[in-house]
Design a protein around this motif. Sequence first.
Motif, PDB file in Angstrom:
ATOM      1  N   LYS A  34      34.373  40.241  40.372  1.00 50.19           N
ATOM      2  CA  LYS A  34      33.129  40.411  39.628  1.00 50.19           C
ATOM      3  C   LYS A  34      33.251  41.468  38.539  1.00 50.19           C
ATOM      4  O   LYS A  34      32.292  41.697  37.799  1.00 50.19           O
ATOM      5  CB  LYS A  34      31.995  40.811  40.585  1.00 50.19           C
ATOM      6  N   ILE A  35      34.402  42.115  38.439  1.00 56.46           N
ATOM      7  CA  ILE A  35      34.490  43.283  37.561  1.00 56.46           C
ATOM      8  C   ILE A  35      35.549  43.182  36.478  1.00 56.46           C
ATOM      9  O   ILE A  35      35.574  44.016  35.581  1.00 56.46           O
ATOM     10  CB  ILE A  35      34.733  44.566  38.389  1.00 56.46           C
ATOM     11  N   ASP A  36      36.422  42.195  36.515  1.00 55.67           N
ATOM     12  CA  ASP A  36      37.485  42.117  35.517  1.00 55.67           C
ATOM     13  C   ASP A  36      36.972  41.441  34.245  1.00 55.67           C
ATOM     14  O   ASP A  36      36.496  40.303  34.284  1.00 55.67           O
ATOM     15  CB  ASP A  36      38.683  41.341  36.056  1.00 55.67           C
ATOM     16  N   SER A  37      37.125  42.127  33.132  1.00 47.90           N
ATOM     17  CA  SER A  37      36.668  41.580  31.862  1.00 47.90           C
ATOM     18  C   SER A  37      37.614  40.501  31.346  1.00 47.90           C
ATOM     19  O   SER A  37      37.181  39.417  30.965  1.00 47.90           O
ATOM     20  CB  SER A  37      36.544  42.703  30.830  1.00 47.90           C
ATOM     21  N   TYR A  38      38.895  40.803  31.312  1.00 48.31           N
ATOM     22  CA  TYR A  38      39.889  39.855  30.811  1.00 48.31           C
ATOM     23  C   TYR A  38      41.120  39.988  31.689  1.00 48.31           C
ATOM     24  O   TYR A  38      42.074  40.687  31.358  1.00 48.31           O
ATOM     25  CB  TYR A  38      40.206  40.159  29.342  1.00 48.31           C
TER      26      TYR A  38
ATOM     27  N   GLY B 147      36.771  40.547  44.968  1.00 47.00           N
ATOM     28  CA  GLY B 147      36.608  39.251  45.618  1.00 47.00           C
ATOM     29  C   GLY B 147      37.456  39.030  46.852  1.00 47.00           C
ATOM     30  O   GLY B 147      37.581  37.901  47.337  1.00 47.00           O
ATOM     31  N   THR B 148      38.011  40.096  47.426  1.00 53.00           N
ATOM     32  CA  THR B 148      38.908  39.950  48.578  1.00 53.00           C
ATOM     33  C   THR B 148      38.213  39.306  49.772  1.00 53.00           C
ATOM     34  O   THR B 148      38.762  38.387  50.409  1.00 53.00           O
ATOM     35  CB  THR B 148      39.476  41.317  48.977  1.00 53.00           C
ATOM     36  N   PHE B 149      37.018  39.761  50.077  1.00 51.56           N
ATOM     37  CA  PHE B 149      36.345  39.246  51.274  1.00 51.56           C
ATOM     38  C   PHE B 149      35.771  37.852  51.035  1.00 51.56           C
ATOM     39  O   PHE B 149      35.653  37.055  51.980  1.00 51.56           O
ATOM     40  CB  PHE B 149      35.276  40.240  51.729  1.00 51.56           C
ATOM     41  N   LEU B 150      35.463  37.535  49.793  1.00 48.03           N
ATOM     42  CA  LEU B 150      35.085  36.157  49.474  1.00 48.03           C
ATOM     43  C   LEU B 150      36.288  35.235  49.662  1.00 48.03           C
ATOM     44  O   LEU B 150      36.151  34.106  50.139  1.00 48.03           O
ATOM     45  CB  LEU B 150      34.579  36.071  48.030  1.00 48.03           C
TER      46      LEU B 150
END
Length: 351
Positions: A255-259, A182-185
């Motif tokens: 978008k990829i971190d589960s917890y 999410g860096t560019f967001l």
Amino acid sequence: MKLLILGGSPATKGGVDSFGRRMKEALELFGHQATVLSAYSAFLSPTKLPAYVRGLAALCRKRNAGYDLLWLQYTNLPDLLYLWLGKSLGMTVVVTPHLGANWRSQRSSVLRALSGWALRRADRIALLSRTQELEIKLPDNVPRSYIRLLMPAIIWDTPLPEPAGGSEVRLLHAARLSAGKGTFLFLDLCRRLQDRNIPFSARLSGNADDETMAQVRSVIAQHRLEDKVKILGWVPNSDMPALFSSSDVLVHISKIDSYPLVVLESIAYGGFPICLDLPGARDMVTTYDGHVVPDDGAVEAIETFLAEHGPQELRARGAAAAPRLRADYDWKNCIRILEEVFAASINAGRR
């Protein structure tokens, strides 16, 4: 108990590496022996294959070292070869997944099925959250347990900060800098806040490959954000308390971190997290406090939320949530749960 913790790749300096080192520290504090091995499996490519093979060889050399249990941190499919190798060496293997629904191994139906099939060899699956059951393909024949992430010990030595004053909201993005995280967001959010004249400052904490870092600097220059956004690079663990304590809002639209551990750490220091609406992050902010936004239109939703909720309100909410989280994640409680999981796995393997 003598344990072998396996996972992570030193070159990425990611959360799994910190997880392993912290677990070793805590387990040894409570009388256990623990060794950490790296898997060298992150972003596996032909150039990284030799290190991965050396990791497999290192596991083979531990065969007769008297370990009671191999605890594998599963972040990608190459990690599961360690599971099969460990079982071939006669080890009891507990697997903890560090991934979620948006990871490649779960998005592809073929890879998802392969993941579930490979996990059938595990003696037990230790999940970081019940929400992972909604995201990951798990075999029905393997027992499941639930453990807790371990907060850095320095948290309990760091008093909660006094709420800051002023109308400027202090934003933090702490992750491996990348599109998936999410860096560019986050940078687009900064652009929008600047266009609306909403007072803010922003910091980016985390490492990145040269290409990504060049893109980050280019976006900052393109939108003239140099006075608003500061790139910190990789920040040592010893400096993270000051970073969290001096931030009002953690923007974690990964978008990829589960917890995501970083969300819990932010709350522990009185920060207010804003996250993408994934099961793990939603569970965290529902339990403590924070805000989730949908994947579609995430930046616009965060912009609107920050415009409607001033920094004083968010600071007060963060300060109220922090003591509850600190109590829940006391190391003694977390290690007691781990001990029960490991003992059940070892005893089942001996029958």
